[in-house]
Design an enzyme around this catalytic site. Sequence first.
Site, PDB file in Angstrom:
ATOM      1  N   ASP A 257      60.852 -98.766  59.769  1.00 53.58           N
ATOM      2  CA  ASP A 257      61.786 -99.890  59.680  1.00 53.58           C
ATOM      3  C   ASP A 257      61.347-100.954  58.670  1.00 53.58           C
ATOM      4  OD1 ASP A 257      59.610-100.701  61.098  1.00 53.58           O
ATOM      5  OD2 ASP A 257      60.719-101.699  62.686  1.00 53.58           O
TER       6      ASP A 257
ATOM      7  N   ARG B  99      63.016 -99.376  68.782  1.00 48.70           N
ATOM      8  CA  ARG B  99      63.540-100.613  69.396  1.00 48.70           C
ATOM      9  C   ARG B  99      64.613-101.259  68.548  1.00 48.70           C
ATOM     10  NH1 ARG B  99      58.435-103.977  70.227  1.00 48.70           N
ATOM     11  NH2 ARG B  99      57.783-102.367  68.804  1.00 48.70           N
TER      12      ARG B  99
ATOM     13  N   GLY C  28      51.577-101.349  66.896  1.00 48.10           N
ATOM     14  CA  GLY C  28      51.553-100.050  67.589  1.00 48.10           C
ATOM     15  C   GLY C  28      50.813 -99.017  66.758  1.00 48.10           C
TER      16      GLY C  28
ATOM     17  N   THR D 214      52.525-107.500  61.603  1.00 48.42           N
ATOM     18  CA  THR D 214      51.226-107.505  60.925  1.00 48.42           C
ATOM     19  C   THR D 214      51.341-108.196  59.560  1.00 48.42           C
ATOM     20  OG1 THR D 214      50.656-105.457  62.044  1.00 48.42           O
ATOM     21  CG2 THR D 214      49.407-105.970  60.042  1.00 48.42           C
TER      22      THR D 214
ATOM     23  N   GLU E 197      74.798 -83.252  69.956  1.00 46.48           N
ATOM     24  CA  GLU E 197      76.246 -83.453  69.969  1.00 46.48           C
ATOM     25  C   GLU E 197      76.607 -84.874  69.586  1.00 46.48           C
ATOM     26  OE1 GLU E 197      74.887 -81.073  71.767  1.00 46.48           O
ATOM     27  OE2 GLU E 197      76.256 -79.543  71.042  1.00 46.48           O
TER      28      GLU E 197
ATOM     29  N   ASP F 207      55.943-104.977  60.618  1.00 47.29           N
ATOM     30  CA  ASP F 207      56.418-106.273  60.122  1.00 47.29           C
ATOM     31  C   ASP F 207      55.649-107.458  60.703  1.00 47.29           C
ATOM     32  OD1 ASP F 207      57.539-105.831  62.574  1.00 47.29           O
ATOM     33  OD2 ASP F 207      59.595-106.280  61.978  1.00 47.29           O
TER      34      ASP F 207
HETATM   35  P1  ATP Z   1      54.921-102.243  65.155  1.00 48.07           P
HETATM   36  O1  ATP Z   1      56.034-102.033  64.167  1.00 48.07           O
HETATM   37  O2  ATP Z   1      54.189-100.993  65.475  1.00 48.07           O
HETATM   38  O3  ATP Z   1      55.329-103.035  66.372  1.00 48.07           O
HETATM   39  P2  ATP Z   1      53.839-104.687  64.110  1.00 48.07           P
HETATM   40  O4  ATP Z   1      52.851-104.976  63.043  1.00 48.07           O
HETATM   41  O5  ATP Z   1      55.237-105.200  63.874  1.00 48.07           O
HETATM   42  O6  ATP Z   1      53.792-103.137  64.379  1.00 48.07           O
HETATM   43  P3  ATP Z   1      53.399-106.740  66.111  1.00 48.07           P
HETATM   44  O7  ATP Z   1      52.803-106.642  67.479  1.00 48.07           O
HETATM   45  O8  ATP Z   1      54.735-107.321  65.961  1.00 48.07           O
HETATM   46  O9  ATP Z   1      53.299-105.259  65.502  1.00 48.07           O
HETATM   47  O10 ATP Z   1      52.395-107.598  65.189  1.00 48.07           O
HETATM   48  C1  ATP Z   1      51.008-107.287  65.156  1.00 48.07           C
HETATM   49  C2  ATP Z   1      50.208-108.546  65.229  1.00 48.07           C
HETATM   50  O11 ATP Z   1      50.521-109.365  64.079  1.00 48.07           O
HETATM   51  C3  ATP Z   1      50.522-109.467  66.416  1.00 48.07           C
HETATM   52  O12 ATP Z   1      49.839-109.058  67.589  1.00 48.07           O
HETATM   53  C4  ATP Z   1      50.029-110.799  65.906  1.00 48.07           C
HETATM   54  O13 ATP Z   1      48.631-110.925  66.069  1.00 48.07           O
HETATM   55  C5  ATP Z   1      50.357-110.727  64.427  1.00 48.07           C
HETATM   56  N1  ATP Z   1      51.598-111.460  64.197  1.00 48.07           N
HETATM   57  C6  ATP Z   1      52.865-111.061  64.451  1.00 48.07           C
HETATM   58  N2  ATP Z   1      53.757-112.044  64.179  1.00 48.07           N
HETATM   59  C7  ATP Z   1      53.022-113.092  63.750  1.00 48.07           C
HETATM   60  C8  ATP Z   1      53.353-114.431  63.330  1.00 48.07           C
HETATM   61  N3  ATP Z   1      54.606-114.859  63.303  1.00 48.07           N
HETATM   62  N4  ATP Z   1      52.332-115.227  62.948  1.00 48.07           N
HETATM   63  C9  ATP Z   1      51.064-114.812  62.964  1.00 48.07           C
HETATM   64  N5  ATP Z   1      50.694-113.567  63.372  1.00 48.07           N
HETATM   65  C10 ATP Z   1      51.650-112.728  63.750  1.00 48.07           C
END
Ligand code: ATP
Length: 324
Positions: free
Chosen positions: A133, A175, A14, A108, A191, A106
Amino acid sequence: MKAIKNIAVLTSGGDAPGMNAGIRAVVRTGIYNDLNVFGIRRGYDGLVKGEIVPMDAKSVANIIQRGGTMLKTARSEEFKTYEGRKQAYENIQKLGIDALIVIGGDGTFTGASKFIEEFDIPIIGMPGTIDNDLAGTDFTIGYDTAINTVVDAVDKIRDTAESHDRVFVIEVMGRDSGLIALRSGISTGAEAVLIPELNVDYDAIMKRLDKSRKNKSSRIIIVAEGDKEGGEVVADKIKENFPHYDVRLSILGHIQRGGRPSCMDRVLASRLGVASVEGLLQGRRGEMAGLICGQVQFTPFNKAIKHIDKINENLTRIVEILSL
Ligand code: ATP
């Protein structure tokens, strides 16, 4: 260890205000250290598809004050597969890119860990998410701006709540984390605050609403979107218990992600951008740069992604004490 000459930066997951300040810091610190810097568009999706462009000092001019991310961001299912990551590796090899800096949350960092493991590419992460988070940093890039946006919106809703003697249930982002809800709740005099980390004691909340000053002309209940019930159910329960209250629901939604980053987010992103490039050059990899008690610190990805319960129960107590 191979000398690093060419690096690339991407934003993923995001979007969060301050990501642009982070990109700018990475690009300019790279150039300052005589590196060639590339920008990868649309996160891992662009990495897999080869959307990689050279960056110079000018290409990041006039972006520090802008929300969103000039490199754009995306979610990539392909990068979750080995084939996708192999394609991504081939794309960076073609351009001679030696190392990456990824700005995201996380997911990413989970993807980055796999990429390092499979292709031995140095990667440093920067925490870019409005949710705050991640472990390994007191604050993530975007969080401060997001809570200030929420506070501004709730203050405005308070005006109308006060004028009409209404109860407003306001759903905010988060979330898995109630940090946006909790901090904004304290600073708007809510409140009650309902968050995913804590089980809701409805009876206690209803008692609190019942016991609070009868002549209160407005009441604000902040609910994190990841709360077990969510804003709509909470609003319905309050209506059931207090049929004489004029209860309204407001879901703040995506306004919480946008807007000019606060000074704090710009400084945080700038510090972490500089630290990330310097960390790479010092041989660091597989770590996230964060700020703990005002100092830059590096935390391995596998520790940073553990959703540490940052909820300080003292803060929930403060909401209760001050809502008399
Ligand atoms: P936010 O906290 O804003 O959601 P984020 O980094 O957690 O950010 P995600 O959509 O969960 O956002 O992850 C970003 C990208 O990282 C995913 O679209 C995917 O390409 C990659 N990714 C996430 N989990 C994995 C995984 N287990 N293995 C490989 N790539 C992953």
